[in-house]
Design an enzyme around this catalytic site. Structure first.
Site, mmCIF file in Angstrom:
data_model
loop_
_atom_site.group_PDB
_atom_site.id
_atom_site.type_symbol
_atom_site.label_atom_id
_atom_site.label_comp_id
_atom_site.label_asym_id
_atom_site.label_seq_id
_atom_site.Cartn_x
_atom_site.Cartn_y
_atom_site.Cartn_z
ATOM 1 N N TYR A 264 0.833 -1.201 0.000
ATOM 2 C CA TYR A 264 0.000 0.000 0.000
ATOM 3 C C TYR A 264 0.869 1.252 0.000
ATOM 4 O O TYR A 264 0.641 2.193 -0.768
ATOM 5 C CB TYR A 264 -0.928 0.015 1.222
ATOM 6 C CG TYR A 264 -1.749 1.282 1.306
ATOM 7 C CD1 TYR A 264 -2.930 1.404 0.586
ATOM 8 C CD2 TYR A 264 -1.316 2.365 2.060
ATOM 9 C CE1 TYR A 264 -3.675 2.568 0.628
ATOM 10 C CE2 TYR A 264 -2.051 3.537 2.102
ATOM 11 C CZ TYR A 264 -3.230 3.633 1.388
ATOM 12 O OH TYR A 264 -3.953 4.797 1.429
ATOM 13 N N ASP A 299 -7.488 -4.354 -1.039
ATOM 14 C CA ASP A 299 -8.758 -3.762 -1.449
ATOM 15 C C ASP A 299 -8.560 -2.456 -2.208
ATOM 16 O O ASP A 299 -9.363 -2.093 -3.074
ATOM 17 C CB ASP A 299 -9.621 -3.509 -0.215
ATOM 18 C CG ASP A 299 -8.849 -2.797 0.887
ATOM 19 O OD1 ASP A 299 -8.891 -1.564 0.928
ATOM 20 O OD2 ASP A 299 -8.193 -3.485 1.698
ATOM 21 N N LYS A 371 -10.530 -9.104 6.052
ATOM 22 C CA LYS A 371 -11.127 -7.761 6.151
ATOM 23 C C LYS A 371 -11.822 -7.437 4.840
ATOM 24 O O LYS A 371 -11.211 -7.472 3.771
ATOM 25 C CB LYS A 371 -10.042 -6.722 6.440
ATOM 26 C CG LYS A 371 -10.576 -5.295 6.544
ATOM 27 C CD LYS A 371 -9.453 -4.272 6.495
ATOM 28 C CE LYS A 371 -8.804 -4.230 5.137
ATOM 29 N NZ LYS A 371 -7.866 -3.117 4.941
#
Length: 522
Positions: A264, A299, A371
């Site tokens: 990320y 995500d 998650k």
């Protein structure tokens, strides 16, 4: 709560994991040769070093690392020179660091006898690890006392910029049914190469992650937990340029979950890949020892790349992240691997695609607290349609047995959500999770049907991608823009100047002890 199952190609799954292991083995060899200023600052923090210096409130650990760099001593790490000075000067580590800030030059000091250094170092390491262990045990005791809420855990954010206002909003959320409170970090804090100090009351788009802010929120959540009679989990961000330091502070203050993912930072914050992979390893050692669950960020790939065309990149990254976590001693119950409900809602059968992707994540990682992230990319200003999208998201989560549910909030993509926006999110989730609590127990997906075929199709494409990454290496794959359609260079990115190659005299007994305790190779 049960869940339906689908049949995946077991040989393909095994092959995928073997590819991911090879990819991470190659990166780990590079990690082991390097350290970073943030890793060394984290080491000093574990030794008890704290506080700030001067009118500019520069963290003491930063002052010490800057001096070590100036003296060309950085390649041996922070532990050995500082601890040696403590022995020679008959001071504690905090006093030595304060003396360095006042002008002490470690180059002028003699070296202590080796056996004295080793005995003293062992005592310091044991004391450091005991601080983490005691806090973890306190948290576990409260969890046993109050009990664990049912899954999916309802995860809600607060982000006012003022830690005291965050506490007010967090308590309100807990009383309305939230199980997890995440304090969103102030915008761009991930790019600061230091950790702000003390309680903070100003922040843009979130609240600064500081040790004092962690403590304040922990106390507030524990008080609220006792009132509602269920354990409440606390979340913050161990990412960015201070990833290992924040992991240490979170461990010392008893946080439960940390957003922790090098990919990320590389992709979305342009942090140098060597810097952040090296920092990630140390931070995950700390998380594993402190029993802190990590959340990864796959995500986010679907906010910049198409969720159907690039679904396999999420799966590939999950498998890579799993292997990195294993290398740092994290057990499956601490691996909160991420995915998202991000398909364009106007596509026919978009719900079936979402169910297929959710089932793939659950089947691949059955023991992980996966998650699940809400619709954001296609969230609309039409609040009625938006609320319907969040309802379907909650239904898929409950039906497929997700673990951590970041609740969809109508205005999250527009501004920092108001309390009534979060209230509506909780009303929705509370209703759906109750109404569909055992829906998963009653569902059988058609063998060879759309959902099972789609899941295996994504898995097959993920394996093909892992084969390519295995051939070229993870660093080259990132340079090619394979993840999130974003390209980054290994020779660029923020924080590269804070990476150094370990010298022959390098020592970090705290890292060694964590690896030994966790049973991972050193």
């Amino acid at each position: 709560m049960g869940r339906p199952t689908i049949e995946l190609d077991s040989k393909l799954v095994q092959y995928a994991r073997s590819l991911a292991k090879k990819i991470t083995d190659d990166v780990q060899m590079i990690i082991d040769e390097h350290s970073t200023v943030s890793t060394e600052r984290a080491t000093l923090r574990l030794l008890g070093v704290d506080g700030v210096v001067g009118e500019d409130q520069v963290p003491l650990v930063n002052v010490v690392l800057d001096k070590l760099k100036e003296w060309n001593m950085l390649d041996q790490g922070a532990f050995k020179p500082v601890v040696s000075a403590a022995i020679v000067l008959d001071k504690d580590v905090q006093q030595v660091c304060e003396a360095i800030a006042d002008g002490l030059d470690l180059r002028t000091l003699p070296q202590p006898k080796r056996h004295i250094y080793e005995v003293f170092s062992q005592e310091l390491v044991e004391k450091a690890l005991m601080r983490i262990k005691r806090k973890s045990e306190e948290r576990d005791a409260l969890l046993r006392e109050l009990g664990d809420p049912p899954k999916p855990y309802k995860y809600l954010i607060v982000a006012t910029g003022n830690i005291y206002e965050d506490v007010v909003q967090a308590r309100a959320a807990v009383f309305q049914g939230a199980d997890i409170i995440a304090v969103i970090r102030s915008t761009a804090q991930s790019l600061l190469d230091y950790v702000p100090y003390g309680a903070t009351t100003e922040g843009y788009g979130g609240t600064y992650a500081t040790q004092e802010n962690f403590r304040i929120m922990r106390q507030a959540l524990d008080d609220a937990a006792r009132k509602v009679g269920r354990y409440i989990r606390q979340v913050n961000y161990a990412s960015g340029l201070c990833m290992p330091e924040i992991a240490v502070m979170a461990a010392l203050e008893g946080l439960d979950i940390l957003l922790n993912d090098a990919m990320y930072g590389i992709l979305f914050r342009d942090i140098n890949m060597l810097r952040t992979f090296t920092d990630q390893y140390i931070s995950r050692l700390v998380c594993a020892y402190a029993n802190i669950t990590i959340n990864t960020g796959e995500d986010n790939y679907l906010t910049t790349a198409d969720a159907i065309e690039k679904a396999h990149t999420v799966t590939a990254s999950q498998l890579i992240n799993e292997q990195f976590a294993i290398k740092a001693g994290l057990k499956p119950h601490l691996m909160g691997l991420g995915h998202a409900f991000e398909i364009n809602p106007d596509i026919e059968d978009s719900l079936l695609y979402e169910i297929a992707h959710a089932m793939l994540s659950r089947e691949l990682f059955p023991d992980c607290p996966v998650k699940y992230m809400p619709p954001t990319r296609y969230m609309t200003g039409n609040i009625f349609k938006g609320y319907a999208m969040n309802t379907l998201f909650n239904l898929v989560s409950s039906m497929t047995g997700q673990s951590i549910q970041l609740l969809g909030i109508l205005t999250e993509a527009i501004h920092t959500p108001y309390m009534h926006d979060r209230y509506l999110a909780l009303v929705n989730a509370n209703y759906v999770f109750s109404a569909a609590r055992h829906l998963g127990d009653e569902i059988l997906f058609k063998p060879g049907g759309f959902i099972e075929k789609r899941a295996n199709e994504v898995l097959k494409k993920a394996v093909e991608l892992l084969e390519h990454i295995s051939d070229v290496g993870l660093f080259s794959a990132i340079e090619q823009g394979i993840f999130a359609d974003i390209r980054r260079s290994r020779e660029a990115g923020k924080g590269l100047e804070g990476v150094f190659k370990k010298g022959e005299a390098y020592e970090n007994p705290i890292r060694d002890a964590l690896e030994q305790e966790l049973g991972v190779k050193g």
